[in-house]
Design an enzyme around this catalytic site. Sequence first.
Site, PDB file in Angstrom:
ATOM      1  N   ARG A  77       0.854  -1.195   0.000  1.00  0.00           N
ATOM      2  CA  ARG A  77       0.000   0.000   0.000  1.00  0.00           C
ATOM      3  C   ARG A  77       0.882   1.234   0.000  1.00  0.00           C
ATOM      4  NH1 ARG A  77      -2.441   3.186   4.652  1.00  0.00           N
ATOM      5  NH2 ARG A  77      -3.913   4.599   3.624  1.00  0.00           N
ATOM      6  N   HIS A 119      -2.822  11.031   0.689  1.00  0.00           N
ATOM      7  CA  HIS A 119      -2.182  10.807   1.994  1.00  0.00           C
ATOM      8  C   HIS A 119      -1.512  12.112   2.416  1.00  0.00           C
ATOM      9  CE1 HIS A 119      -0.630   7.403   4.736  1.00  0.00           C
ATOM     10  NE2 HIS A 119      -0.282   8.542   5.307  1.00  0.00           N
ATOM     11  N   GLU A 164      -7.055   8.700   6.406  1.00  0.00           N
ATOM     12  CA  GLU A 164      -7.251   9.369   7.692  1.00  0.00           C
ATOM     13  C   GLU A 164      -7.801  10.799   7.564  1.00  0.00           C
ATOM     14  OE1 GLU A 164      -4.059   8.883  10.431  1.00  0.00           O
ATOM     15  OE2 GLU A 164      -4.150   6.711  10.275  1.00  0.00           O
ATOM     16  N   ASN A 290      -7.209   2.081   9.847  1.00  0.00           N
ATOM     17  CA  ASN A 290      -5.891   2.348  10.440  1.00  0.00           C
ATOM     18  C   ASN A 290      -6.076   2.321  11.952  1.00  0.00           C
ATOM     19  OD1 ASN A 290      -5.164   2.791   7.821  1.00  0.00           O
ATOM     20  ND2 ASN A 290      -4.445   4.898   8.095  1.00  0.00           N
ATOM     21  N   TYR A 292      -4.065   2.068  15.791  1.00  0.00           N
ATOM     22  CA  TYR A 292      -2.816   2.131  16.558  1.00  0.00           C
ATOM     23  C   TYR A 292      -3.008   1.930  18.055  1.00  0.00           C
ATOM     24  CZ  TYR A 292      -0.363   3.556  12.384  1.00  0.00           C
ATOM     25  OH  TYR A 292       0.176   3.572  11.126  1.00  0.00           O
ATOM     26  N   GLU A 364      -3.354   0.177   8.154  1.00  0.00           N
ATOM     27  CA  GLU A 364      -2.159   0.553   8.917  1.00  0.00           C
ATOM     28  C   GLU A 364      -2.239   0.013  10.334  1.00  0.00           C
ATOM     29  OE1 GLU A 364      -0.984   4.683   9.050  1.00  0.00           O
ATOM     30  OE2 GLU A 364      -1.552   4.984   6.967  1.00  0.00           O
TER      31      GLU A 364
HETATM   32  N1  LIG Z   1      -4.644  14.337  19.062  1.00  0.00           N
HETATM   33  N2  LIG Z   1      -4.164  13.475  18.516  1.00  0.00           N
HETATM   34  N3  LIG Z   1      -3.914  12.593  17.918  1.00  0.00           N
HETATM   35  C1  LIG Z   1      -2.790  11.844  17.505  1.00  0.00           C
HETATM   36  C2  LIG Z   1      -3.267  10.968  16.423  1.00  0.00           C
HETATM   37  C3  LIG Z   1      -2.282  10.877  15.328  1.00  0.00           C
HETATM   38  C4  LIG Z   1      -2.718   9.797  14.396  1.00  0.00           C
HETATM   39  N4  LIG Z   1      -1.694   9.561  13.380  1.00  0.00           N
HETATM   40  C5  LIG Z   1      -1.819   8.527  12.602  1.00  0.00           C
HETATM   41  O1  LIG Z   1      -2.739   7.752  12.672  1.00  0.00           O
HETATM   42  C6  LIG Z   1      -0.743   8.348  11.579  1.00  0.00           C
HETATM   43  C7  LIG Z   1      -1.009   7.519  10.445  1.00  0.00           C
HETATM   44  C8  LIG Z   1      -0.584   8.030   9.089  1.00  0.00           C
HETATM   45  O2  LIG Z   1      -1.406   7.484   8.053  1.00  0.00           O
HETATM   46  C9  LIG Z   1       0.886   7.674   8.775  1.00  0.00           C
HETATM   47  O3  LIG Z   1       1.316   8.449   7.680  1.00  0.00           O
HETATM   48  C10 LIG Z   1       1.747   7.917  10.010  1.00  0.00           C
HETATM   49  O4  LIG Z   1       3.120   7.768   9.715  1.00  0.00           O
HETATM   50  C11 LIG Z   1       1.302   6.904  11.065  1.00  0.00           C
HETATM   51  C12 LIG Z   1       2.191   6.949  12.305  1.00  0.00           C
HETATM   52  O5  LIG Z   1       2.027   8.169  12.980  1.00  0.00           O
HETATM   53  C13 LIG Z   1      -0.137   7.096  11.439  1.00  0.00           C
END
Ligand SMILES: N=[N+]=NCCCCNC(=O)[C@@H]1[C@H]2[C@H](O)[C@@H](O)[C@H](O)[C@@H](CO)[C@@H]12
Length: 457
Positions: A77, A119, A164, A290, A292, A364
Amino acid sequence: MTTRGFPEGFAWGVATSAYQIEGSTAADGRGTSIWDTFAHTPGRVLNGENGDVANDHYTRYAEDVALMASLGVGAYRFSLSWPRIMPGGTVNQGGLDFYRRLADTLLEAGITPYATLYHWDLPQELEDAGGWPARDTAYRFADYAAVVREALGDRVKHWFTVNEPWCSAFLGYASGDHAPGLRSPELAVRAAHHLLLAHGLAAPVLREGDGLAGAAPNLYAVSPASDSELDLDAARRIDGLQNRFFLDALLRGSYPEDVVRDLAPFGFEDVVQAGDMELIGGPIDFLGVNYYSRHTVSAESDGGVVATSPFASASPWPGASHVSFVHGGRPVTDMGWEVDPGGLHEILTRVAKEYPSVPLYITENGAAYVDTVVDGEIDDHERLSYIEAHLAACHDAIADGVPLKGYFAWSFMDNFEWGWGYGKRFGLVHVDYETQKRTPKSSARWYGQISRQNGLP
Ligand SMILES: N=[N+]=NCCCCNC(=O)[C@@H]1[C@H]2[C@H](O)[C@@H](O)[C@H](O)[C@@H](CO)[C@@H]12
């Protein structure tokens, strides 16, 4: 030896995004994106780092694909850079040629391409014209989707429209942690709707013929810090803004009434026009998830925010700024995010149970940890354990009837971690930015084995 097998044809992949790995930000006609502008603005990214070079993937893509294939993953992806493909609104064949080369190289290596159209790297000229708060941007996205479908649709069959949208809207326009770095909840709520409208306009274009399309929202398990009425309401608000706003729109074609009410002070009522929700809730072939971590929330007044950049930010939670994020007592990653594989099972079974049936992908999932290179090797056992635990949760969810079709580890290789720059490492593959040397970590070799045997021990 597999004791926990996954369904036949399950897609085992790795994920990246254009601005985080490509570099070559001025090559072959590429235009400027809002992340080029943001990262070059002093004080926005830790240590003033940017994506000008990144992982030099634009020139090293063949090496990277060969490494993916050698590990044994079957799907990749990646995202398309809108300013590389349509700088200034005109089609740039030099940019399309890169993605034609990349897709051909993947297919020759037996790796299925899954392409995300957005993105986060909006062309700067569209931001200058109003950005995602401006309705017209959604229509420009549909034009971009038609160009991409035409140019790459013979090679790519699996598409994700937007990655996202919560981050693009609320970190980009409310907290200011992400590009374009604005701090206006009124603009953020407009952006959230127009990102979904962009999806609704583009999905039918990408689904023409044998194309398959969906979106990739970021979803969290959400728990109240206590069972007090105030904490329960805080959890409702965060779950509403983070999860239900996007899931209801995409899968039911309507916004949750409580969230619409919470967003009313920010002018949300005026954003939605007749016909929008039918488009947004239109047919999709799958939904990316996605995942985490879990949010544990309390109704404190400090407006606590899970930091997404090391700089002071405003709240990304319009209508819930009184909420605070509390530690749930679990281990955390290098991002400070709690490790909670049970939350992934919770989200997957909730989507499968509460929404119209749609195939799901984990688009993700992964973790940042501090990596140490010892004699050229990186034993990233914490990252490996994180992924193993979340794959076990996926296995349990499938056993509980969730139509999960694939899993993409974030990320194939260390990369530019937005406001944190290069200091946060999510990769299965280590990158030495001095030399651009790629070194598979122990997690990469382990994950490749899991992929080849299609199951966990
Ligand atoms: N308030 N608050 N909130 C904090 C929430 C942050 C959420 N960030 C993500 O989910 C990003 C997603 C992204 O697609 C990728 O490009 C990033 O590298 C990853 C790792 O960071 C994840």
